[in-house]
Enzyme design. Structure first.
Site, short mmCIF file in Angstrom:
data_model
loop_
_atom_site.label_atom_id
_atom_site.label_comp_id
_atom_site.label_asym_id
_atom_site.label_seq_id
_atom_site.Cartn_x
_atom_site.Cartn_y
_atom_site.Cartn_z
N GLU A 1 2.34 0.98 6.36
CA GLU A 1 1.22 1.34 5.21
C GLU A 1 0.77 2.80 5.48
OE1 GLU A 1 -2.14 -1.36 4.74
OE2 GLU A 1 -1.05 -2.43 6.33
N HIS B 1 -2.55 -6.42 2.91
CA HIS B 1 -3.74 -5.76 3.08
C HIS B 1 -4.76 -6.38 2.48
CE1 HIS B 1 -5.28 -2.60 6.30
NE2 HIS B 1 -6.30 -3.58 5.84
N ARG C 1 -4.07 -4.54 12.04
CA ARG C 1 -3.42 -3.31 11.76
C ARG C 1 -1.99 -3.40 11.99
NH1 ARG C 1 -7.39 -2.76 9.26
NH2 ARG C 1 -9.18 -0.97 9.34
#
Length: 311
Positions: free
Chosen positions: A256, A286, A227
């Site tokens: 993001e 991603h 993440r």
């Protein structure tokens, strides 16, 4: 039972749920507010990360029995409130763990061998062999932070190399034949590579910061396929400039949006401007768990878990 699909997924998901007797409705364009007006009609939701499932949404979903997230993490769902309301939560880390393991290994080998830099130079007519002399993975110590589905998948990929693999996890006794679980102090003393495989939680937000980075005895390489918000980008850039971090492979970024579908919409942050120019930084959007095979496996995992719970 009726299921509302809020994101497109592999066709097998709807087809197999239909075979199980579910009625499937698809809505890939309505706003969250519009969906809330009709969510009371549905027994289940299947989505990726289109929007946050919060208390207001859950209160409107009066008949909801389950939420299926076609992905690994559940951070876009108020899990505590959902469980309090008796909603069964389903995620599918088993579906894309192999893809994440392969992507992590690919990023690491590309960084070690300067493949991205060399490719760009050759395309521009430069033939710089000595400048692109790489280093070998054999003999290194690879450290994995988080040793669940994704960490274990990466460790399995490393079995073909002459490396020591260490893992650090807040859970006890998760180590196995592929990775030795150690304390954080031993981890920070020995590793040459740090690869993140943690979910987004209050504990992992901003985890990789200057204080954490400087706690490592050696310089090291960083891989993040977990993440983006686990890494403070400005602190990462400072460490890259100082040489404390030798290079970074980032599939996820701090900037993001929660949907993971786009990057920042305002002015490009200064730290990111550095990353996109740095030759020792490898970036991808991603997609570590985003393969043709994982799309099918993620969908199948959701179907299998719904079937196991409700049939």
């Amino acid at each position: 039972m009726k299921i509302l699909h809020l994101d497109t997924n592999h066709e097998l998901l709807i087809n197999q749920l239909k075979d199980l007797g579910y009625t499937n409705h698809e809505d890939y364009t309505s706003s969250k507010a519009q969906v809330e007006t009709k969510i009371h009609e549905y027994d289940g939701i299947v989505l990726r990360s289109r929007f946050t499932i919060d208390k207001q949404f859950l209160d409107a979903a009066t008949n909801l029995k389950f939420i299926g997230r076609v992905g690994a993490g559940l951070e876009n769902i108020d899990c505590d409130y959902a469980e309090k309301k008796g909603v069964y939560l389903i995620s599918a880390p088993e579906g894309n763990r192999n893809a994440v393991g392969e992507h992590s290994l690919g990023m690491l080998l590309s960084l070690f061998n300067k493949l991205n830099k060399a490719d760009n130079e050759v395309r521009n007519g430069k033939w710089l062999r000595e400048d692109n002399r790489g280093i070998e993975l054999d003999g290194k110590t690879v450290g994995l932070i988080g040793y669940g589905n994704m960490g274990k998948a990466f460790a399995k990929k490393l079995r073909g190399f002459d490396v020591e693999v260490l893992c650090y996890d807040i859970k006890e006794n998760v180590g196995d034949a592929n990775a030795k679980q150690v304390s954080l102090s031993e981890f920070q003393e020995k590793v040459d590579v740090v690869s993140l495989h943690t979910p987004q939680t209050p504990l992992t937000l901003g985890m990789i910061n200057t204080q954490f980075i400087n706690s490592f005895k050696k310089t090291f390489w960083l891989i993040n396929t977990a993440r983006g918000k686990s890494v403070v980008t400005a602190d990462l850039v400072s460490a890259l400039k100082s040489g404390k971090i030798l290079g970074a492979g980032l599939d996820v970024l701090e900037y993001e949006k929660k949907s993971f579908e786009s990057l920042f919409s305002s002015e490009m942050p200064e730290a990111f401007q550095y990353l996109i120019k740095a030759e020792n930084v490898l970036l991808s959007p991603h997609v570590a768990g985003w393969t043709i095979e994982s799309k099918q496996k993620l969908a199948q995992t959701i179907v299998d878990k719904i079937k196991a719970k409700f049939f």
